[in-house]
Motif scaffolding. Sequence first.
Motif, mmCIF file in Angstrom:
data_model
loop_
_atom_site.group_PDB
_atom_site.id
_atom_site.type_symbol
_atom_site.label_atom_id
_atom_site.label_comp_id
_atom_site.label_asym_id
_atom_site.label_seq_id
_atom_site.Cartn_x
_atom_site.Cartn_y
_atom_site.Cartn_z
ATOM 1 N N HIS A 1 54.500 41.408 55.830
ATOM 2 C CA HIS A 1 54.226 42.751 56.343
ATOM 3 C C HIS A 1 55.354 43.250 57.240
ATOM 4 O O HIS A 1 55.818 42.551 58.135
ATOM 5 N N THR A 2 55.802 44.474 56.951
ATOM 6 C CA THR A 2 56.741 45.171 57.824
ATOM 7 C C THR A 2 55.941 46.236 58.555
ATOM 8 O O THR A 2 55.378 47.131 57.932
ATOM 9 N N CYS A 3 55.878 46.122 59.840
ATOM 10 C CA CYS A 3 54.907 46.888 60.615
ATOM 11 C C CYS A 3 55.099 48.401 60.516
ATOM 12 O O CYS A 3 56.215 48.917 60.561
ATOM 13 N N LYS B 1 48.954 49.896 61.704
ATOM 14 C CA LYS B 1 47.910 50.515 60.888
ATOM 15 C C LYS B 1 47.201 49.491 59.998
ATOM 16 O O LYS B 1 46.053 49.687 59.613
ATOM 17 N N ALA B 2 47.895 48.423 59.664
ATOM 18 C CA ALA B 2 47.311 47.394 58.796
ATOM 19 C C ALA B 2 46.714 46.231 59.590
ATOM 20 O O ALA B 2 46.356 45.204 59.012
ATOM 21 N N ARG B 3 46.647 46.362 60.892
ATOM 22 C CA ARG B 3 46.027 45.372 61.784
ATOM 23 C C ARG B 3 46.768 44.033 61.791
ATOM 24 O O ARG B 3 46.157 42.978 61.873
ATOM 25 N N PHE B 4 48.081 44.086 61.677
ATOM 26 C CA PHE B 4 48.901 42.892 61.851
ATOM 27 C C PHE B 4 49.428 42.873 63.281
ATOM 28 O O PHE B 4 49.566 43.926 63.905
ATOM 29 N N GLU C 1 50.275 31.778 58.810
ATOM 30 C CA GLU C 1 51.216 32.871 59.054
ATOM 31 C C GLU C 1 50.478 34.137 59.469
ATOM 32 O O GLU C 1 49.512 34.545 58.826
ATOM 33 N N ALA C 2 50.967 34.762 60.524
ATOM 34 C CA ALA C 2 50.306 35.955 61.059
ATOM 35 C C ALA C 2 50.686 37.231 60.319
ATOM 36 O O ALA C 2 49.990 38.238 60.426
ATOM 37 N N TRP C 3 51.791 37.176 59.540
ATOM 38 C CA TRP C 3 52.323 38.414 58.961
ATOM 39 C C TRP C 3 52.155 38.505 57.445
ATOM 40 O O TRP C 3 52.807 39.322 56.793
#
Length: 251
Positions: free
Chosen positions: A154-156, A165-168, A191-193
């Motif tokens: 995910h790229t924030c 917006k994606a809750r990462f 992994e958190a992302w």
Amino acid sequence: MVDLFIKHVLGVGLDRPGLYGQTSGYYGTVEQQGRLTLHMHMLIWIKNSLTPQEIRDKIMDPNSDFQKAMVEYLESVHMGEFMTGSMESVKQNIAEEDHKNPSRVPPTETLPEPPPKKCDHSTKSDCDQCQKHISWWIRFKRTLDEILYLSNRHTCCTDKNGNCKARFPRETHPETVVDPSTGALIMKKGEAWINTITPAVTYLMCGNTDVTSLLSGTAIKSVIAYVADYITKTPLKTHVMFQSIQQVFER
């Protein structure tokens, strides 16, 4: 591709179980994004699966082997980390491969390599076919990790308040545990992302996938509402469609 997925991955219409078990039902809808790319949201029902309450009752039973079997099943089809190491180590591996072969094509732009035929005996060091199978598994893990890094990382994108917006980033857990007070399963996630995925599905699709097991009534209702929203979504307006096409050709 969708028909092939339903037939060969879910096992619908075949005399064998699918990847997740015997599929008793499925429903999917395709979403068209503003940039004209398509992706599918699908719900899958597994034959003879228990209700969330039945699962909770069995998990809370200290004399049952159900908890161990359930965790083993979920972890086999549901993971949220890389297979060969951390995100940084995967990034480094990709950079090294690109340096060795600058013209190589990333796995997100190729078809997956099928596995060699497996021997009908236990693994032997002097068996060429066994060694081919071991080598393929090593490539499978490295390829899967590269796909995850390139397409699932995910790229924030933040809102006006600076929140993703994606809750990462998502919560991480070193191992799967059961909440003793509620019976809730808290799945292992390293992994958190990245979202949780099924390795075989990501490898086959060579792109972004997201697989979640619905283990509570609330989660089931939320996902059904989410999918229903796409079913009833108003189609893309014509002028927006042509504007998107123009932007694609101008790139």
